[in-house]
Design a protein around this motif. Structure first.
Motif, PDB file in Angstrom:
ATOM      1  N   MET A   1       0.850  -1.201   0.000  1.00 24.74           N
ATOM      2  CA  MET A   1       0.000   0.000   0.000  1.00 24.74           C
ATOM      3  C   MET A   1       0.880   1.243   0.000  1.00 24.74           C
ATOM      4  O   MET A   1       1.775   1.382   0.834  1.00 24.74           O
ATOM      5  N   PRO A   2       0.669   2.174  -0.947  1.00 27.85           N
ATOM      6  CA  PRO A   2       1.496   3.385  -0.972  1.00 27.85           C
ATOM      7  C   PRO A   2       1.220   4.271   0.231  1.00 27.85           C
ATOM      8  O   PRO A   2       0.095   4.326   0.733  1.00 27.85           O
ATOM      9  N   ARG A   3       2.248   4.972   0.698  1.00 34.88           N
ATOM     10  CA  ARG A   3       2.096   5.868   1.826  1.00 34.88           C
ATOM     11  C   ARG A   3       1.281   7.086   1.400  1.00 34.88           C
ATOM     12  O   ARG A   3       1.495   7.640   0.322  1.00 34.88           O
ATOM     13  N   PRO A   4       0.321   7.517   2.224  1.00 38.69           N
ATOM     14  CA  PRO A   4      -0.463   8.712   1.881  1.00 38.69           C
ATOM     15  C   PRO A   4       0.434   9.926   1.691  1.00 38.69           C
ATOM     16  O   PRO A   4       1.514  10.016   2.265  1.00 38.69           O
ATOM     17  N   ARG A   5      -0.038  10.866   0.900  1.00 41.77           N
ATOM     18  CA  ARG A   5       0.730  12.082   0.642  1.00 41.77           C
ATOM     19  C   ARG A   5       0.864  12.916   1.915  1.00 41.77           C
ATOM     20  O   ARG A   5       0.014  12.865   2.800  1.00 41.77           O
ATOM     21  N   THR A   6       1.936  13.713   1.974  1.00 41.70           N
ATOM     22  CA  THR A   6       2.234  14.478   3.184  1.00 41.70           C
ATOM     23  C   THR A   6       1.095  15.403   3.568  1.00 41.70           C
ATOM     24  O   THR A   6       0.717  15.502   4.734  1.00 41.70           O
ATOM     25  N   HIS A   7       0.514  16.083   2.560  1.00 41.20           N
ATOM     26  CA  HIS A   7      -0.556  17.020   2.903  1.00 41.20           C
ATOM     27  C   HIS A   7      -1.787  16.288   3.405  1.00 41.20           C
ATOM     28  O   HIS A   7      -2.552  16.816   4.219  1.00 41.20           O
ATOM     29  N   LEU A   9      -1.651  13.560   5.263  1.00 40.67           N
ATOM     30  CA  LEU A   9      -1.324  13.219   6.646  1.00 40.67           C
ATOM     31  C   LEU A   9      -1.446  14.439   7.551  1.00 40.67           C
ATOM     32  O   LEU A   9      -1.910  14.341   8.693  1.00 40.67           O
ATOM     33  N   GLU A  10      -1.022  15.597   7.060  1.00 37.53           N
ATOM     34  CA  GLU A  10      -1.154  16.814   7.857  1.00 37.53           C
ATOM     35  C   GLU A  10      -2.631  17.122   8.114  1.00 37.53           C
ATOM     36  O   GLU A  10      -3.015  17.514   9.224  1.00 37.53           O
ATOM     37  N   HIS A  11      -3.462  16.945   7.092  1.00 43.12           N
ATOM     38  CA  HIS A  11      -4.900  17.172   7.265  1.00 43.12           C
ATOM     39  C   HIS A  11      -5.468  16.174   8.266  1.00 43.12           C
ATOM     40  O   HIS A  11      -6.294  16.541   9.133  1.00 43.12           O
ATOM     41  N   LEU A  12      -5.047  14.928   8.164  1.00 42.47           N
ATOM     42  CA  LEU A  12      -5.506  13.910   9.098  1.00 42.47           C
ATOM     43  C   LEU A  12      -5.142  14.286  10.536  1.00 42.47           C
ATOM     44  O   LEU A  12      -5.966  14.151  11.458  1.00 42.47           O
ATOM     45  N   MET A  13      -3.935  14.789  10.749  1.00 44.44           N
ATOM     46  CA  MET A  13      -3.519  15.179  12.098  1.00 44.44           C
ATOM     47  C   MET A  13      -4.279  16.413  12.571  1.00 44.44           C
ATOM     48  O   MET A  13      -4.611  16.529  13.752  1.00 44.44           O
ATOM     49  N   SER A  36     -14.150  11.406   8.244  1.00 43.26           N
ATOM     50  CA  SER A  36     -13.937  12.861   8.175  1.00 43.26           C
ATOM     51  C   SER A  36     -12.970  13.263   7.079  1.00 43.26           C
ATOM     52  O   SER A  36     -13.066  14.364   6.531  1.00 43.26           O
ATOM     53  N   THR A  37     -12.022  12.397   6.775  1.00 39.83           N
ATOM     54  CA  THR A  37     -10.961  12.757   5.830  1.00 39.83           C
ATOM     55  C   THR A  37     -11.052  12.050   4.487  1.00 39.83           C
ATOM     56  O   THR A  37     -10.417  12.485   3.524  1.00 39.83           O
ATOM     57  N   GLY A  38     -11.817  10.963   4.426  1.00 40.80           N
ATOM     58  CA  GLY A  38     -11.875  10.187   3.196  1.00 40.80           C
ATOM     59  C   GLY A  38     -10.700   9.241   3.039  1.00 40.80           C
ATOM     60  O   GLY A  38     -10.602   8.522   2.040  1.00 40.80           O
ATOM     61  N   MET A  39      -9.798   9.210   4.027  1.00 45.01           N
ATOM     62  CA  MET A  39      -8.658   8.300   3.988  1.00 45.01           C
ATOM     63  C   MET A  39      -9.097   6.932   4.514  1.00 45.01           C
ATOM     64  O   MET A  39      -9.829   6.845   5.506  1.00 45.01           O
ATOM     65  N   SER A  40      -8.667   5.871   3.873  1.00 43.77           N
ATOM     66  CA  SER A  40      -9.105   4.540   4.275  1.00 43.77           C
ATOM     67  C   SER A  40      -8.486   4.138   5.619  1.00 43.77           C
ATOM     68  O   SER A  40      -7.433   4.649   6.020  1.00 43.77           O
TER      69      SER A  40
END
Length: 222
Positions: A1-7, A9-13, A36-40
């Motif tokens: 699985m590719p690592r999520p983009r930096t921005h 991750l910042e939004h997630l935090m 909330s973020t749409g990230m799986s």
């Protein structure tokens, strides 16, 4: 699985901070963050290892932001003073005032640090070792600041002097500002500054015979 983009991750935090501040730490769940973020869920676990790893990473990020605010305030106080004890006192007052300033500059991050206890994160069974080490390393950064301030005011770095600085920089702000969840208004900050000055002008007792090991240990943390 590719690592999520930096921005991402910042939004997630950022969302993690907001959840804790608005609804309490228990509201921080991987499911809520995913919605909330749409990230799986898988992407979140891939990036941080666990929920505790994520919250710990957010805590470290917020703490480093606070420490940057505090360090800048101390440096400015030293730069504005002409040296001597008044400059050192001003630097200690600036360090003690930093939590109030950080709450004004970054209210969500500031409230997050108050909402989530670092001790709970360090005690979590599923926190990644790297995140736990980063949380623990914050103590070293603070001790370095305490030693710098103790040396500037009393030309000492023994345990008694460092503890006195800690009382000014940690305990007084906690008692007058943080524990009461008071707003960092001018009146509260003025009372805090007065309390810090009153404590800091009293030089702590000199180390007793046999306390050399503590003094050496403290100096070695610089």
């Amino acid at each position: 699985m590719p690592r999520p983009r930096t921005h991402d991750l910042e939004h997630l935090m950022d969302v993690t901070e907001s959840l804790a501040v608005d609804h309490g730490p228990a509201a921080i769940t991987v499911r809520a963050l995913s919605e909330s973020t749409g990230m799986s869920n898988g992407a979140i676990y891939h990036a941080f290892g666990s929920r505790s790893g994520l919250v710990g990473h957010v805590w470290v990020r917020a703490a480093h932001r606070f420490l940057q605010t505090q360090r800048a305030a101390v440096d400015a106080a030293f730069a504005d003073a002409e040296g001597g004890s008044e400059g050192a006192l001003g630097a200690i007052v600036a360090a003690a005032d930093a939590p109030a300033q950080f709450l004004l500059d970054a209210p969500t991050s500031g409230r997050f640090l108050l909402s989530v206890r670092r001790a709970d994160l360090l005690g979590a069974a599923d926190i990644p070792a790297e995140t736990a080490a980063a949380l623990g390393d914050l103590d070293r950064v603070l001790v370095e600041l305490f030693v710098r301030l103790a040396r500037s005011l009393w030309d000492r770095a023994d345990a008694s002097a460092v503890d006195a600085v800690r009382d000014c920089v940690v305990e007084l702000p906690a008692a007058l500002l943080l524990r009461g969840r008071r707003e960092p208004d001018a009146a509260v900050r003025a009372r805090l500054a007065a309390a810090v000055r009153a404590v800091a002008v009293i030089e702590p007792p000199a180390p007793t015979v046999g306390a050399g090991s503590s003094q050496t240990q403290t100096k070695g943390r610089r």
